[in-house]
Motif scaffolding. Structure first.
Motif, PDB file in Angstrom:
ATOM      1  N   TRP A  73       0.833  -1.205   0.000  1.00  0.00           N
ATOM      2  CA  TRP A  73       0.000   0.000   0.000  1.00  0.00           C
ATOM      3  C   TRP A  73       0.871   1.260   0.000  1.00  0.00           C
ATOM      4  N   ALA A  74       2.050   1.171   0.588  1.00  0.00           N
ATOM      5  CA  ALA A  74       2.942   2.332   0.663  1.00  0.00           C
ATOM      6  C   ALA A  74       3.686   2.593  -0.643  1.00  0.00           C
ATOM      7  N   THR A  75       3.539   1.716  -1.637  1.00  0.00           N
ATOM      8  CA  THR A  75       4.260   1.910  -2.907  1.00  0.00           C
ATOM      9  C   THR A  75       3.309   1.808  -4.098  1.00  0.00           C
ATOM     10  N   ARG A  76       2.099   2.283  -3.932  1.00  0.00           N
ATOM     11  CA  ARG A  76       1.166   2.314  -5.065  1.00  0.00           C
ATOM     12  C   ARG A  76       1.631   3.343  -6.094  1.00  0.00           C
ATOM     13  N   GLY A  77       1.376   3.035  -7.360  1.00  0.00           N
ATOM     14  CA  GLY A  77       1.659   3.987  -8.414  1.00  0.00           C
ATOM     15  C   GLY A  77       3.067   3.923  -8.981  1.00  0.00           C
ATOM     16  N   THR A  89      11.883  -5.557 -10.226  1.00  0.00           N
ATOM     17  CA  THR A  89      13.230  -4.988 -10.229  1.00  0.00           C
ATOM     18  C   THR A  89      13.210  -3.534  -9.777  1.00  0.00           C
ATOM     19  N   ALA A  90      12.172  -2.778 -10.181  1.00  0.00           N
ATOM     20  CA  ALA A  90      12.049  -1.377  -9.775  1.00  0.00           C
ATOM     21  C   ALA A  90      11.690  -1.236  -8.299  1.00  0.00           C
ATOM     22  N   LEU A  91      10.908  -2.175  -7.772  1.00  0.00           N
ATOM     23  CA  LEU A  91      10.359  -1.994  -6.427  1.00  0.00           C
ATOM     24  C   LEU A  91      11.157  -2.662  -5.316  1.00  0.00           C
ATOM     25  N   TYR A  92      11.904  -3.726  -5.618  1.00  0.00           N
ATOM     26  CA  TYR A  92      12.665  -4.374  -4.550  1.00  0.00           C
ATOM     27  C   TYR A  92      13.572  -3.399  -3.790  1.00  0.00           C
ATOM     28  N   PRO A  93      14.286  -2.492  -4.463  1.00  0.00           N
ATOM     29  CA  PRO A  93      15.113  -1.553  -3.690  1.00  0.00           C
ATOM     30  C   PRO A  93      14.296  -0.648  -2.767  1.00  0.00           C
ATOM     31  N   PRO A 168      15.501 -11.125  -6.355  1.00  0.00           N
ATOM     32  CA  PRO A 168      15.607 -10.066  -5.341  1.00  0.00           C
ATOM     33  C   PRO A 168      17.046  -9.689  -5.029  1.00  0.00           C
ATOM     34  N   PRO A 169      17.277  -8.415  -4.663  1.00  0.00           N
ATOM     35  CA  PRO A 169      18.619  -8.022  -4.234  1.00  0.00           C
ATOM     36  C   PRO A 169      19.030  -8.760  -2.969  1.00  0.00           C
ATOM     37  N   ASP A 170      20.319  -8.930  -2.791  1.00  0.00           N
ATOM     38  CA  ASP A 170      20.826  -9.758  -1.695  1.00  0.00           C
ATOM     39  C   ASP A 170      20.440  -9.232  -0.313  1.00  0.00           C
ATOM     40  N   HIS A 171      20.251  -7.903  -0.180  1.00  0.00           N
ATOM     41  CA  HIS A 171      20.024  -7.365   1.165  1.00  0.00           C
ATOM     42  C   HIS A 171      18.614  -7.628   1.705  1.00  0.00           C
ATOM     43  N   VAL A 172      17.720  -8.195   0.879  1.00  0.00           N
ATOM     44  CA  VAL A 172      16.387  -8.511   1.402  1.00  0.00           C
ATOM     45  C   VAL A 172      16.152 -10.018   1.506  1.00  0.00           C
ATOM     46  N   VAL A 173      17.219 -10.824   1.339  1.00  0.00           N
ATOM     47  CA  VAL A 173      17.049 -12.263   1.513  1.00  0.00           C
ATOM     48  C   VAL A 173      17.585 -12.685   2.882  1.00  0.00           C
ATOM     49  N   ARG A 447       7.920   8.293   3.556  1.00  0.00           N
ATOM     50  CA  ARG A 447       9.157   7.780   4.141  1.00  0.00           C
ATOM     51  C   ARG A 447       9.900   6.883   3.163  1.00  0.00           C
ATOM     52  N   LEU A 448       9.179   6.122   2.341  1.00  0.00           N
ATOM     53  CA  LEU A 448       9.851   5.267   1.368  1.00  0.00           C
ATOM     54  C   LEU A 448      10.352   6.047   0.158  1.00  0.00           C
TER      55      LEU A 448
END
Length: 455
Positions: A73-77, A89-93, A168-173, A447-448
């Motif tokens: 919900w915090a990353t709609r649009g 790829t755009a949203l994982y970071p 996913p990028p390594d920092h979220v696994v 904040r994001l």
């Protein structure tokens, strides 16, 4: 003795085994459960009752959402014209910066919106656990409790980062040991298997392209050991099909079957690209599919073969999916889109309005293993009910109120009950302030978009 509530004079659509409908009926609620469902107007018995006039309304079971990602919900649009893999790829970071405050605010807004679309049971698949993010799973469970809905939380996970060939990028696994330990702890802390449960927990590694074979195998073992359900994304895109064939030498459904990931305690999100063999396998094993038509269309992923799944006997429910790929976040809209998309491909008999409503209620309850308690309006079941007003300008005079509900514009909600308690009344949330949810959602999004500098 519990107070009795009587909803009187509505058209009652029960979804009971006979799919009974009363053009004029009434429902008696005692405490958290339905005492009786009957045709005709309520005849006073001398008992003290709270009488609710349902004239001009349709009463249905509460809707059951079977796939969602509330933190989104915090990353709609974001990435509005992207494919699934481009979108991820755009949203994982961005998602790598979430924490329990952001997730709590996003979840509260998302759950509130779902309740206002008639959703009484919310399932969430949370799989992003950044280091030092706090108790993000607990934050969304608390948010659902504040709004008042029934909640099925699944502890998701990813252990296949980009450096190992995943997406996913390594920092979220996380490591397998971290994942299994945290998942077991979540089950211990939150899962309630009792008939009156408001929170249940499942095990949900994210997808074949973000988790390892070892994690899928161990997650299935953990779920069976603890007696909880299994969930993941599967057959959402052709890219995923190519990934499984190249990496594992198997189609997605065959890969999952080899790891013990089929059965009546398993349901997959999306299931767009299942061939005839896969559909037969799903039906044979009782494995379910959460159909997410709006998200699938938003990302251009395709259309689930809903008619073929139902004809084969596979369980089918509906899911909104994450708000970042379905900004409308309306479960009733998913029923409408399920009908329209099925008919666009298969003709006017591909999916009926009552079949879509069944998928949004009893079908969803079946996927979550909760059909003994929710999903239909029957004596003894939980009083999770929606009372839809059908006598306003957009619906007044419609010949078939179920068609009006599914195919028409979403009607106002006079009342939503969860376990007999009001969650929505007069088309507004009862237990939380909507403006406060909106402020929290705006803060989480800000904040994001503009994270505080580190150090």
């Amino acid at each position: 003795m519990s107070e009795l509530t009587v909803i009187d004079g509505a058209t009652v659509v029960t979804m009971d085994p006979d799919r009974t409908e009363h053009s004029v009926g009434h429902v008696v609620v005692e405490g958290s459960r339905i005492r009786s469902v009957s045709a005709g107007r309520y005849a006073p018995t001398g008992e003290d009752v709270a009488l609710i006039d349902g004239t001009g309304c349709v009463l249905t079971p509460g809707l059951v959402n079977t796939h969602h990602h509330l933190y989104q919900w915090a990353t709609r649009g974001y990435a509005v014209d992207a494919t699934l893999f481009e979108w991820l790829t755009a949203l994982y970071p961005v998602w790598g910066a979430i924490d329990e405050r952001v997730v709590g605010q996003a979840a509260a807004a998302g759950v509130g919106r779902l309740a206002l679309s008639g959703c009484t049971t919310v399932m969430d698949h949370h799989y992003v656990f950044p280091r030092n993010g706090g108790d993000v799973l607990g934050a969304e469970i608390a948010a659902a409790g504040d709004v008042g809905v029934r909640f099925f939380a699944t502890r998701g996970s990813m252990d296949l980062g980009r450096s190992d060939g995943g997406l996913p990028p390594d920092h979220v696994v996380e490591s397998i040991d971290q994942i299994l330990g945290a998942t077991a702890a979540a089950i211990d802390a939150h899962h309630d298997a009792s008939p009156d449960a408001m929170v249940r927990v499942g095990v949900a590694p994210c997808s074949p392209f973000s988790v390892t074979t070892d994690l899928l195998r161990e997650a299935a073992r953990l779920a069976r050991d603890r007696g909880v359900r299994l969930h993941t994304h599967l057959a959402e895109t052709l890219d995923e099909d190519d990934f499984c064939r190249e990496r594992f030498g198997q189609a997605p459904i065959d890969y999952m079957e080899s790891l013990g990931w089929l059965g009546p305690d398993v349901w997959f999100a999306h299931g767009i690209h299942f061939d005839d063999n896969a559909i037969g396998t799903l039906a044979r094993t009782g494995t379910g599919v959460a159909h997410c038509p709006s998200s699938n269309a938003r990302l251009g992923a395709g259309v689930c073969r809903t008619r073929d799944l139902l004809d084969a006997g596979a369980p089918v429910g509906l899911g909104v999916d994450g708000a970042a790929s379905n900004e409308a976040t309306s479960l009733l809209e998913e029923a409408r889109h399920a009908v329209l998309f099925a008919r666009a491909l298969g003709g006017p008999t591909a999916l009926g309005v009552r079949q879509a409503l069944e998928a949004a209620t009893l079908g969803g309850a079946r996927l979550l293993g909760w059909a003994d308690q929710i999903g239909s309006v029957e004596a003894g079941k939980q009083a999770d009910l929606c009372v839809w007003r059908m006598d306003t300008l957009v619906h007044a005079g419609i010949a078939d109120p179920v068609a009006g509900l599914v195919l028409g514009a979403p009607p106002p909600l006079d009342l939503v009950l969860v376990a007999g308690r009001a969650v929505v009344r007069d088309n507004h949330l009862v237990r939380v302030e909507e403006s406060a949810l909106a402020r929290g959602a705006a803060e989480a999004s800000e904040r994001l978009r503009h994270p505080a500098p580190v150090g």
